[in-house]
Design a protein around this motif. Structure first.
Motif, PDB file in Angstrom:
ATOM      1  N   GLY A  50    -119.665 -33.820 108.720  1.00  0.00           N
ATOM      2  CA  GLY A  50    -118.891 -34.636 107.802  1.00  0.00           C
ATOM      3  C   GLY A  50    -119.488 -36.023 107.660  1.00  0.00           C
ATOM      4  N   LEU A  51    -120.562 -36.283 108.368  1.00  0.00           N
ATOM      5  CA  LEU A  51    -121.240 -37.578 108.292  1.00  0.00           C
ATOM      6  C   LEU A  51    -122.212 -37.532 107.123  1.00  0.00           C
ATOM      7  CD1 LEU A  51    -121.526 -40.347 109.624  1.00  0.00           C
ATOM      8  CD2 LEU A  51    -123.407 -39.396 110.944  1.00  0.00           C
ATOM      9  N   CYS A  52    -121.800 -38.110 106.044  1.00  0.00           N
ATOM     10  CA  CYS A  52    -122.549 -37.992 104.785  1.00  0.00           C
ATOM     11  C   CYS A  52    -123.183 -39.341 104.438  1.00  0.00           C
ATOM     12  CB  CYS A  52    -121.607 -37.521 103.680  1.00  0.00           C
ATOM     13  SG  CYS A  52    -122.429 -37.061 102.160  1.00  0.00           S
ATOM     14  N   ASN A  53    -124.391 -39.548 104.970  1.00  0.00           N
ATOM     15  CA  ASN A  53    -125.132 -40.766 104.659  1.00  0.00           C
ATOM     16  C   ASN A  53    -126.632 -40.500 104.785  1.00  0.00           C
ATOM     17  OD1 ASN A  53    -125.809 -41.021 107.433  1.00  0.00           O
ATOM     18  ND2 ASN A  53    -123.962 -42.213 107.815  1.00  0.00           N
ATOM     19  N   LEU A  54    -127.423 -41.490 104.460  1.00  0.00           N
ATOM     20  CA  LEU A  54    -128.871 -41.337 104.486  1.00  0.00           C
ATOM     21  C   LEU A  54    -129.387 -41.038 105.896  1.00  0.00           C
ATOM     22  CD1 LEU A  54    -131.160 -41.397 102.454  1.00  0.00           C
ATOM     23  CD2 LEU A  54    -131.408 -43.837 102.869  1.00  0.00           C
ATOM     24  N   GLN A  55    -128.715 -41.578 106.901  1.00  0.00           N
ATOM     25  CA  GLN A  55    -129.129 -41.345 108.283  1.00  0.00           C
ATOM     26  C   GLN A  55    -129.048 -39.868 108.655  1.00  0.00           C
ATOM     27  OE1 GLN A  55    -130.587 -43.573 110.145  1.00  0.00           O
ATOM     28  NE2 GLN A  55    -130.931 -42.056 111.745  1.00  0.00           N
ATOM     29  N   THR A  56    -128.093 -39.156 108.093  1.00  0.00           N
ATOM     30  CA  THR A  56    -127.977 -37.720 108.362  1.00  0.00           C
ATOM     31  C   THR A  56    -129.213 -36.975 107.871  1.00  0.00           C
ATOM     32  OG1 THR A  56    -125.574 -37.870 108.157  1.00  0.00           O
ATOM     33  CG2 THR A  56    -126.544 -35.673 107.986  1.00  0.00           C
ATOM     34  N   ILE A  57    -129.682 -37.321 106.687  1.00  0.00           N
ATOM     35  CA  ILE A  57    -130.875 -36.684 106.129  1.00  0.00           C
ATOM     36  C   ILE A  57    -132.098 -37.040 106.975  1.00  0.00           C
ATOM     37  CG2 ILE A  57    -132.325 -36.396 104.082  1.00  0.00           C
ATOM     38  CD1 ILE A  57    -129.452 -35.375 103.712  1.00  0.00           C
ATOM     39  N   ARG A  58    -132.204 -38.293 107.378  1.00  0.00           N
ATOM     40  CA  ARG A  58    -133.335 -38.718 108.208  1.00  0.00           C
ATOM     41  C   ARG A  58    -133.313 -38.028 109.578  1.00  0.00           C
ATOM     42  NH1 ARG A  58    -136.029 -42.423 105.517  1.00  0.00           N
ATOM     43  NH2 ARG A  58    -134.976 -43.949 104.206  1.00  0.00           N
ATOM     44  N   THR A  59    -132.137 -37.878 110.142  1.00  0.00           N
ATOM     45  CA  THR A  59    -132.015 -37.192 111.424  1.00  0.00           C
ATOM     46  C   THR A  59    -132.415 -35.729 111.284  1.00  0.00           C
ATOM     47  OG1 THR A  59    -130.236 -38.677 112.115  1.00  0.00           O
ATOM     48  CG2 THR A  59    -130.419 -36.577 113.285  1.00  0.00           C
ATOM     49  N   ALA A  60    -131.946 -35.087 110.228  1.00  0.00           N
ATOM     50  CA  ALA A  60    -132.311 -33.685 109.986  1.00  0.00           C
ATOM     51  C   ALA A  60    -133.818 -33.545 109.806  1.00  0.00           C
ATOM     52  CB  ALA A  60    -131.572 -33.162 108.750  1.00  0.00           C
ATOM     53  N   GLU A  61    -134.414 -34.498 109.127  1.00  0.00           N
ATOM     54  CA  GLU A  61    -135.871 -34.486 108.948  1.00  0.00           C
ATOM     55  C   GLU A  61    -136.578 -34.531 110.307  1.00  0.00           C
ATOM     56  OE1 GLU A  61    -139.366 -37.343 107.040  1.00  0.00           O
ATOM     57  OE2 GLU A  61    -137.284 -38.010 107.024  1.00  0.00           O
ATOM     58  N   MET A  62    -136.139 -35.423 111.172  1.00  0.00           N
ATOM     59  CA  MET A  62    -136.762 -35.564 112.494  1.00  0.00           C
ATOM     60  C   MET A  62    -136.560 -34.321 113.352  1.00  0.00           C
ATOM     61  SD  MET A  62    -135.791 -39.531 113.293  1.00  0.00           S
ATOM     62  CE  MET A  62    -136.358 -39.442 114.967  1.00  0.00           C
ATOM     63  N   ALA A  63    -135.425 -33.634 113.165  1.00  0.00           N
ATOM     64  CA  ALA A  63    -135.106 -32.458 113.974  1.00  0.00           C
ATOM     65  C   ALA A  63    -135.567 -31.152 113.308  1.00  0.00           C
ATOM     66  CB  ALA A  63    -133.599 -32.410 114.221  1.00  0.00           C
ATOM     67  N   ASP A  64    -136.293 -31.267 112.205  1.00  0.00           N
ATOM     68  CA  ASP A  64    -136.775 -30.097 111.450  1.00  0.00           C
ATOM     69  C   ASP A  64    -135.643 -29.182 111.004  1.00  0.00           C
ATOM     70  OD1 ASP A  64    -139.502 -30.744 111.462  1.00  0.00           O
ATOM     71  OD2 ASP A  64    -139.742 -29.912 113.467  1.00  0.00           O
TER      72      ASP A  64
END
Length: 114
Positions: A50-64
Motif C-alpha cells: 500500500g506504499l505508493c511512492n517513487l521509493q517503492t519503485i526504486r526499492t523494487a528495482e534494487m531487489a530485482d
C-alpha cells in the motif's frame, strides 16, 4: 500464477507493463516496509503493498522485483510509471486491502517467500 489470473482475483488493473500479462509469478510478499523488501533474495516475485511512492519503485528495482500490486485504491503517479517502464516492471492497482489481497492470492495458490 499468471498476471492475468492475479488481475481477475484482485479486481486489479495493469497500469504499466501490459506486455507481462501472461507472465508467471512464483511467489508473493506483502509489505509496506521497504527495508524488509530489501532483505529478499527471490526471483519472479510479486510485491503487494500500500506504499505508493517513487521509493517503492526504486526499492523494487534494487531487489530485482518486476511485479508490484498497489492495494487500497492507491494510484501510481507518472514519475513512478516512467521509472517502472525504464526497469521493465509490471504495475497493478487493486481496490482490496493488503490483508484481503494477500489472503486471496495465498488461497489461490501463490506461494509465500517464507
Amino acid at each position: 500464477m499468471k498476471v492475468s489470473q492475479l488481475c481477475k482475483l484482485l479486481d486489479a488493473q495493469v497500469i504499466c507493463g501490459k506486455e507481462f500479462y501472461n507472465n508467471e509469478i512464483e511467489k508473493g510478499y506483502s509489505s509496506d516496509l521497504m527495508s524488509d523488501v530489501l532483505t529478499l533474495d527471490t526471483d519472479n516475485l510479486l510485491l503487494i503493498t500500500g506504499l505508493c511512492n517513487l521509493q517503492t519503485i526504486r526499492t523494487a528495482e534494487m531487489a530485482d522485483i518486476r511485479f508490484i500490486v498497489f492495494v487500497r485504491n492507491k494510484t501510481a503517479n507518472e514519475d513512478m510509471l516512467t521509472l517502472a517502464r525504464e526497469n521493465n516492471m509490471c504495475i497493478l492497482e487493486s481496490p482490496y486491502t493488503l490483508f484481503k489481497a494477500s489472503g486471496i492470492l495465498y488461497e489461490a495458490g501463490l506461494n509465500p517467500v517464507y
